[in-house]
Write a protein that holds these residues in place. Structure first.
Motif, PDB file in Angstrom:
ATOM      1  N   SER A 243       8.380  18.335   1.712  1.00 41.13           N
ATOM      2  CA  SER A 243       9.507  19.064   1.116  1.00 41.13           C
ATOM      3  C   SER A 243       9.202  19.542  -0.299  1.00 41.13           C
ATOM      4  O   SER A 243       9.690  20.593  -0.718  1.00 41.13           O
ATOM      5  CB  SER A 243      10.755  18.192   1.102  1.00 41.13           C
ATOM      6  OG  SER A 243      10.577  17.068   0.241  1.00 41.13           O
ATOM      7  N   ASP A 244       8.401  18.770  -1.039  1.00 44.97           N
ATOM      8  CA  ASP A 244       8.103  19.177  -2.413  1.00 44.97           C
ATOM      9  C   ASP A 244       6.871  18.434  -2.909  1.00 44.97           C
ATOM     10  O   ASP A 244       6.962  17.366  -3.508  1.00 44.97           O
ATOM     11  CB  ASP A 244       9.304  18.881  -3.317  1.00 44.97           C
ATOM     12  CG  ASP A 244       9.153  19.529  -4.696  1.00 44.97           C
ATOM     13  OD1 ASP A 244       8.081  20.109  -4.973  1.00 44.97           O
ATOM     14  OD2 ASP A 244      10.105  19.473  -5.490  1.00 44.97           O
ATOM     15  N   LYS A 245       5.699  19.009  -2.659  1.00 43.96           N
ATOM     16  CA  LYS A 245       4.454  18.358  -3.063  1.00 43.96           C
ATOM     17  C   LYS A 245       4.307  18.271  -4.575  1.00 43.96           C
ATOM     18  O   LYS A 245       3.570  17.431  -5.086  1.00 43.96           O
ATOM     19  CB  LYS A 245       3.262  19.104  -2.466  1.00 43.96           C
ATOM     20  CG  LYS A 245       3.153  18.964  -0.958  1.00 43.96           C
ATOM     21  CD  LYS A 245       1.905  19.640  -0.425  1.00 43.96           C
ATOM     22  CE  LYS A 245       1.789  19.454   1.083  1.00 43.96           C
ATOM     23  NZ  LYS A 245       0.579  20.101   1.641  1.00 43.96           N
ATOM     24  N   ALA A 246       5.023  19.128  -5.299  1.00 41.90           N
ATOM     25  CA  ALA A 246       4.898  19.145  -6.759  1.00 41.90           C
ATOM     26  C   ALA A 246       5.530  17.918  -7.405  1.00 41.90           C
ATOM     27  O   ALA A 246       5.198  17.575  -8.540  1.00 41.90           O
ATOM     28  CB  ALA A 246       5.548  20.408  -7.321  1.00 41.90           C
ATOM     29  N   THR A 247       6.452  17.268  -6.696  1.00 43.27           N
ATOM     30  CA  THR A 247       7.137  16.119  -7.300  1.00 43.27           C
ATOM     31  C   THR A 247       6.736  14.798  -6.643  1.00 43.27           C
ATOM     32  O   THR A 247       7.459  13.811  -6.737  1.00 43.27           O
ATOM     33  CB  THR A 247       8.662  16.298  -7.181  1.00 43.27           C
ATOM     34  OG1 THR A 247       9.023  16.395  -5.797  1.00 43.27           O
ATOM     35  CG2 THR A 247       9.121  17.532  -7.925  1.00 43.27           C
ATOM     36  N   VAL A 248       5.611  14.785  -5.964  1.00 38.59           N
ATOM     37  CA  VAL A 248       5.138  13.542  -5.359  1.00 38.59           C
ATOM     38  C   VAL A 248       4.912  12.511  -6.462  1.00 38.59           C
ATOM     39  O   VAL A 248       4.315  12.814  -7.499  1.00 38.59           O
ATOM     40  CB  VAL A 248       3.836  13.784  -4.569  1.00 38.59           C
ATOM     41  CG1 VAL A 248       3.222  12.463  -4.136  1.00 38.59           C
ATOM     42  CG2 VAL A 248       4.116  14.657  -3.362  1.00 38.59           C
ATOM     43  N   PRO A 249       5.390  11.273  -6.293  1.00 42.72           N
ATOM     44  CA  PRO A 249       5.241  10.251  -7.339  1.00 42.72           C
ATOM     45  C   PRO A 249       3.787   9.850  -7.526  1.00 42.72           C
ATOM     46  O   PRO A 249       2.943  10.075  -6.658  1.00 42.72           O
ATOM     47  CB  PRO A 249       6.072   9.084  -6.789  1.00 42.72           C
ATOM     48  CG  PRO A 249       6.018   9.265  -5.304  1.00 42.72           C
ATOM     49  CD  PRO A 249       6.058  10.753  -5.088  1.00 42.72           C
ATOM     50  N   ASP A 250       3.511   9.247  -8.675  1.00 40.97           N
ATOM     51  CA  ASP A 250       2.161   8.706  -8.882  1.00 40.97           C
ATOM     52  C   ASP A 250       2.163   7.180  -8.771  1.00 40.97           C
ATOM     53  O   ASP A 250       1.135   6.539  -8.951  1.00 40.97           O
ATOM     54  CB  ASP A 250       1.577   9.155 -10.223  1.00 40.97           C
ATOM     55  CG  ASP A 250       2.409   8.729 -11.425  1.00 40.97           C
ATOM     56  OD1 ASP A 250       3.342   7.912 -11.258  1.00 40.97           O
ATOM     57  OD2 ASP A 250       2.129   9.209 -12.543  1.00 40.97           O
ATOM     58  N   ALA A 251       3.345   6.596  -8.458  1.00 40.34           N
ATOM     59  CA  ALA A 251       3.461   5.150  -8.269  1.00 40.34           C
ATOM     60  C   ALA A 251       4.487   4.866  -7.180  1.00 40.34           C
ATOM     61  O   ALA A 251       5.588   5.418  -7.206  1.00 40.34           O
ATOM     62  CB  ALA A 251       3.872   4.464  -9.564  1.00 40.34           C
ATOM     63  N   VAL A 252       4.123   4.014  -6.236  1.00 39.52           N
ATOM     64  CA  VAL A 252       5.028   3.626  -5.150  1.00 39.52           C
ATOM     65  C   VAL A 252       5.149   2.114  -5.110  1.00 39.52           C
ATOM     66  O   VAL A 252       4.141   1.403  -5.091  1.00 39.52           O
ATOM     67  CB  VAL A 252       4.525   4.133  -3.779  1.00 39.52           C
ATOM     68  CG1 VAL A 252       5.403   3.579  -2.648  1.00 39.52           C
ATOM     69  CG2 VAL A 252       4.486   5.653  -3.746  1.00 39.52           C
ATOM     70  N   PHE A 253       6.390   1.628  -5.104  1.00 37.90           N
ATOM     71  CA  PHE A 253       6.651   0.215  -4.840  1.00 37.90           C
ATOM     72  C   PHE A 253       7.484   0.149  -3.571  1.00 37.90           C
ATOM     73  O   PHE A 253       8.618   0.617  -3.536  1.00 37.90           O
ATOM     74  CB  PHE A 253       7.391  -0.439  -6.007  1.00 37.90           C
ATOM     75  CG  PHE A 253       7.806  -1.874  -5.736  1.00 37.90           C
ATOM     76  CD1 PHE A 253       6.975  -2.739  -5.046  1.00 37.90           C
ATOM     77  CD2 PHE A 253       9.032  -2.350  -6.186  1.00 37.90           C
ATOM     78  CE1 PHE A 253       7.357  -4.058  -4.791  1.00 37.90           C
ATOM     79  CE2 PHE A 253       9.420  -3.658  -5.946  1.00 37.90           C
ATOM     80  CZ  PHE A 253       8.581  -4.512  -5.248  1.00 37.90           C
ATOM     81  N   ALA A 254       6.893  -0.404  -2.513  1.00 33.94           N
ATOM     82  CA  ALA A 254       7.573  -0.498  -1.225  1.00 33.94           C
ATOM     83  C   ALA A 254       8.089  -1.913  -1.025  1.00 33.94           C
ATOM     84  O   ALA A 254       7.426  -2.891  -1.386  1.00 33.94           O
ATOM     85  CB  ALA A 254       6.622  -0.114  -0.089  1.00 33.94           C
ATOM     86  N   ALA A 255       9.266  -2.019  -0.416  1.00 38.73           N
ATOM     87  CA  ALA A 255       9.908  -3.323  -0.239  1.00 38.73           C
ATOM     88  C   ALA A 255       9.235  -4.179   0.819  1.00 38.73           C
ATOM     89  O   ALA A 255       9.595  -5.342   0.996  1.00 38.73           O
ATOM     90  CB  ALA A 255      11.382  -3.134   0.113  1.00 38.73           C
ATOM     91  N   SER A 256       8.243  -3.641   1.522  1.00 38.34           N
ATOM     92  CA  SER A 256       7.456  -4.425   2.478  1.00 38.34           C
ATOM     93  C   SER A 256       6.055  -3.848   2.547  1.00 38.34           C
ATOM     94  O   SER A 256       5.822  -2.677   2.220  1.00 38.34           O
ATOM     95  CB  SER A 256       8.094  -4.403   3.870  1.00 38.34           C
ATOM     96  OG  SER A 256       7.902  -3.152   4.488  1.00 38.34           O
ATOM     97  N   ASP A 257       5.111  -4.657   2.979  1.00 37.68           N
ATOM     98  CA  ASP A 257       3.739  -4.187   3.142  1.00 37.68           C
ATOM     99  C   ASP A 257       3.645  -3.134   4.242  1.00 37.68           C
ATOM    100  O   ASP A 257       2.862  -2.187   4.148  1.00 37.68           O
ATOM    101  CB  ASP A 257       2.813  -5.352   3.487  1.00 37.68           C
ATOM    102  CG  ASP A 257       2.568  -6.272   2.304  1.00 37.68           C
ATOM    103  OD1 ASP A 257       2.835  -5.857   1.158  1.00 37.68           O
ATOM    104  OD2 ASP A 257       2.112  -7.409   2.527  1.00 37.68           O
ATOM    105  N   THR A 258       4.438  -3.304   5.289  1.00 34.17           N
ATOM    106  CA  THR A 258       4.422  -2.338   6.390  1.00 34.17           C
ATOM    107  C   THR A 258       4.804  -0.958   5.888  1.00 34.17           C
ATOM    108  O   THR A 258       4.160   0.047   6.226  1.00 34.17           O
ATOM    109  CB  THR A 258       5.387  -2.785   7.507  1.00 34.17           C
ATOM    110  OG1 THR A 258       4.999  -4.072   7.981  1.00 34.17           O
ATOM    111  CG2 THR A 258       5.370  -1.794   8.653  1.00 34.17           C
ATOM    112  N   ALA A 259       5.846  -0.893   5.056  1.00 34.84           N
ATOM    113  CA  ALA A 259       6.263   0.387   4.486  1.00 34.84           C
ATOM    114  C   ALA A 259       5.199   0.940   3.544  1.00 34.84           C
ATOM    115  O   ALA A 259       4.940   2.153   3.529  1.00 34.84           O
ATOM    116  CB  ALA A 259       7.592   0.219   3.753  1.00 34.84           C
ATOM    117  N   ALA A 260       4.566   0.079   2.762  1.00 36.67           N
ATOM    118  CA  ALA A 260       3.521   0.527   1.841  1.00 36.67           C
ATOM    119  C   ALA A 260       2.346   1.125   2.603  1.00 36.67           C
ATOM    120  O   ALA A 260       1.795   2.172   2.210  1.00 36.67           O
ATOM    121  CB  ALA A 260       3.047  -0.651   0.984  1.00 36.67           C
ATOM    122  N   MET A 261       1.957   0.509   3.702  1.00 37.05           N
ATOM    123  CA  MET A 261       0.851   1.025   4.516  1.00 37.05           C
ATOM    124  C   MET A 261       1.205   2.390   5.099  1.00 37.05           C
ATOM    125  O   MET A 261       0.352   3.291   5.150  1.00 37.05           O
ATOM    126  CB  MET A 261       0.530   0.033   5.630  1.00 37.05           C
ATOM    127  CG  MET A 261      -0.072  -1.271   5.141  1.00 37.05           C
ATOM    128  SD  MET A 261      -0.237  -2.469   6.489  1.00 37.05           S
ATOM    129  CE  MET A 261      -0.941  -3.865   5.624  1.00 37.05           C
TER     130      MET A 261
END
Length: 338
Positions: A243-261
């Protein structure tokens, strides 16, 4: 003259290669014991002259030596639990119950309502209940506690709860993740998870607290998931990036490892590298996290300790005592994804 020692229930259990509770159930014709095992135990008891102590039996009959375990099916679509963490926790509980010679009764989704669970305890089908995950069931737990049913919950630990819970320090885990990502020089943050659940909300609050301490401007957005599966997270992450590659984050914190993967896979599909373009931190330290590509930085919880504590506190509750809730430490495990 040498006096012959009387045969005990422990002796019968050893000869039959079963547990002492199994012998007890077989001798009182419990339906939880197979006909083959019952016949074996009865034959051995008769052969060796074992006589049931009726007074002791009356005391034991108030207990079934069985613990009901309820998984948080309601928080997962179509009753499918895909996050390995819950099964690691179940293994820890199973081991702790085995050490106490207790049987485990895994309740099906349709039997997980308050009325059904109360009936299991009332009918002595189980002595108590362990809930692995709280989801949105807090009102149910309050009602169950009011009925005097012995139970304990793996979930968030807060002041003034009317029931006993064991859980990790979710807030501190979120804070550690945020602090680590800030140390990596990141500023555009994405939190992945559904904050309607108390545990996940606490993880997000910890992240927010860490960002508030930063002396540099930061931005936080959310990818709100109504499921916990890898597939649903992957689909949502791909849609977000497209939807918007220009605003892709540079840090992700996922509430589970499965979501992070799943996030890492979606970022790779979009031509973004981890951790070059985006640093990613998960939660739970599931077995596969260490062997994922790249190996996942995550927040670890002591599952073995959690299982032991859940069982210990439930046993105290069954004995009529009032165990206090316990919050376990969380720790940052740094690997290559951040």
């Amino acid at each position: 003259m040498k006096i012959r020692r009387s045969v005990t229930m422990e002796d019968i259990a050893r000869m039959a290669h079963v547990s002492k509770p199994t012998v007890s159930r077989a001798l009182r014709n419990s339906p939880l014991v197979t006909p083959e095992t019952r016949k074996l135990v009865m034959d051995l008891a008769q052969k060796h002259g074992y006589v049931v102590n009726r007074n002791a039996q009356k005391l034991r009959q108030s207990r079934s030596d069985t613990i009901a375990v309820v998984l948080d099916f309601k928080s997962h679509r179509e009753n499918r639990i895909s996050d390995p963490f819950i099964f690691n926790l179940l293994a820890g509980v199973s081991e702790a119950l085995g050490q106490r010679e207790q049987d485990l009764l895994l309740c099906a989704p349709g039997h997980a309502e308050i009325e059904s669970l109360s009936a299991i305890i009332a009918s002595r089908g189980a002595d108590g209940i362990i809930f692995l995950g709280e989801g949105e069931r807090r009102p149910d737990f309050v009602d169950l506690a009011a009925l005097g049913v012995p139970f304990v919950v793996w979930g968030s630990v807060e002041q003034d709860q009317s029931y006993c819970a064991v859980g990790s320090d979710n807030f501190h885990g979120g804070f550690l993740a945020g602090q680590h990502l800030l140390d990596r020089g990141r500023s555009r943050f994405l939190f992945v998870g559904d904050s309607r659940f108390h545990e996940i909300s606490q993880r997000r609050q910890g992240l927010v607290a860490a960002l508030a301490k930063s002396d540099k401007p930061t931005h936080l957005s959310d990818l709100i998931m109504d499921g916990f599966s890898y597939a649903s997270t992957l689909e949502a992450a791909r849609a977000m990036i497209e939807s918007d590659k220009a605003t892709v984050p540079d840090a992700v914190f996922a509430a589970s490892d499965t979501a992070a993967m799943a996030l890492i896979s979606a970022l790779g599909d979009a031509g973004l590298s981890v951790p070059g373009d985006v640093s990613v931190v998960g939660y739970n330290n599931i077995p596969g996290a260490e062997y994922f590509s790249p190996p996942l930085t995550t927040i670890g919880q002591d599952v073995h300790m959690a299982g032991a504590l859940l069982v210990e506190k439930l046993m105290l509750h069954i004995e009529g005592r009032a165990p206090a809730s316990t919050m376990l430490d969380t720790r940052l495990i740094v690997r290559e994804s951040s």
